[in-house]
Design an enzyme around this catalytic site. Sequence first.
Site, PDB file in Angstrom:
ATOM      1  N   CYS A 136     -16.632  -7.044  -4.027  1.00  0.00           N
ATOM      2  CA  CYS A 136     -15.544  -7.575  -3.154  1.00  0.00           C
ATOM      3  C   CYS A 136     -14.702  -8.067  -4.218  1.00  0.00           C
ATOM      4  O   CYS A 136     -14.454  -9.204  -4.812  1.00  0.00           O
ATOM      5  CB  CYS A 136     -16.133  -8.712  -2.436  1.00  0.00           C
ATOM      6  SG  CYS A 136     -14.701  -9.204  -1.491  1.00  0.00           S
ATOM      7  N   CYS A 139     -12.662 -11.243  -2.891  1.00  0.00           N
ATOM      8  CA  CYS A 139     -13.370 -12.579  -2.972  1.00  0.00           C
ATOM      9  C   CYS A 139     -13.523 -12.892  -4.303  1.00  0.00           C
ATOM     10  O   CYS A 139     -13.366 -13.978  -4.720  1.00  0.00           O
ATOM     11  CB  CYS A 139     -15.098 -12.345  -2.624  1.00  0.00           C
ATOM     12  SG  CYS A 139     -15.044 -11.552  -1.036  1.00  0.00           S
ATOM     13  N   ASP A 140     -13.450 -12.027  -5.596  1.00  0.00           N
ATOM     14  CA  ASP A 140     -14.033 -12.366  -6.891  1.00  0.00           C
ATOM     15  C   ASP A 140     -12.936 -11.984  -7.977  1.00  0.00           C
ATOM     16  O   ASP A 140     -13.019 -12.456  -9.038  1.00  0.00           O
ATOM     17  CB  ASP A 140     -15.278 -11.751  -7.255  1.00  0.00           C
ATOM     18  CG  ASP A 140     -16.408 -12.124  -6.367  1.00  0.00           C
ATOM     19  OD1 ASP A 140     -16.575 -13.411  -5.720  1.00  0.00           O
ATOM     20  OD2 ASP A 140     -17.528 -11.336  -6.081  1.00  0.00           O
TER      21      ASP A 140
END
Length: 322
Positions: A136, A139-140
């Site tokens: 992701c 997200c990261d």
Amino acid sequence: MTTHTTRMLILGSGPAGLSAAIYGARAGMAPIVVQGIQPGGQLTTTTDVENYPGFADVIQGPWLMEQMQKQAEHVGTRLMWDTIIQVDLSTRPFRLIGDGGDVYEGDVLVIATGAQAKWLGIDSEEPMKGKGVSACATCDGFFYRGKKVAVIGGGNTAVEEALYLTNHSDDVTLIHRRDTLRAERILQERLHAHPNITVLWNKEVREFVDGGGNAGLVALALEDTVTGETSRLDVEGGFVAIGHHPATELFRGHLALDDDGYIAVETGSTRTSVPGVFACGDVADKVYRQAVTAAGTGCMAALDAERFLAAAEFAELAEAAE
Ligand code: NDP
């Protein structure tokens, strides 16, 4: 074997299911949440979370889910540990059957069973998750500011993730196993026009190379799918973007699914093809897939469910009065 009955039955306990529970409990629907095989959902396998609003400092995914569970329980939700193996959506109340034989009946059903990222399945992948390998970018990606990164895949997700990563990195490589992308043309055009993205065609990742010690990911070992030639690409972040599996097997044949197997919902709502059954979170969302959007659609599902029950109960009263 016990029968558990509720006005609002929720399947799945990630941010979508628990947000539906919080809203449903506060609306007096005394929800039951059947948690499924991964209580708390995908966030329980994440570490740092920096993009869930309301927390100025970095929080941990498992902690966030624990807080959501407690919040849901405080307002009157019953959490049950069970794995549902069979569903009957043909009449209300809807019936779900657990693997130990327990029966769960709900006047409405909210499906929040989520989705799982697909992984390459190579040996070095699992040990490198969280050490440079992620599924992701949204997200990261932030954790790889100023570093060289690669995205693996050739669909919309991969191209969107590559474009997204240019916010943090000026050296992004998209690695695809063929020589044409599956992504929409407009996304392809943006990808090719971007000066900081390089595309490597006909390449498969054979290994996520661990730098040893605390180094984490240092390179990808690649193999050309046409010539068989091997090569190495130095990167510190590798984002696998080869699709997701929505957890909808239980509902196949009971509810309308879209071509990718996600639960089909009416645009702008959580209503499914069966009146009284609602779907929220990643099981019905292949575009956004964020904890906060899952929580948002969980809230929508509870509001849709409450309105549905109010209308159904009003209709029953009117019929009884005739
Ligand atoms: P897709 O299934 O569309 O694409 C997956 C990609 O990964 C393909 O290019 C595929 O290669 C590649 N792939 C699959 N398995 C492997 C493997 N083992 N090794 C290497 N590569 C692999 O998934 P997406 O997540 O991109 O999209 C899913 C759905 O969601 C689509 O319908 C998409 O349109 C939609 N979507 C829409 C968005 C939007 O509207 N903004 C955003 C994101 C997704 P190959 O092409 O060779 O099969």
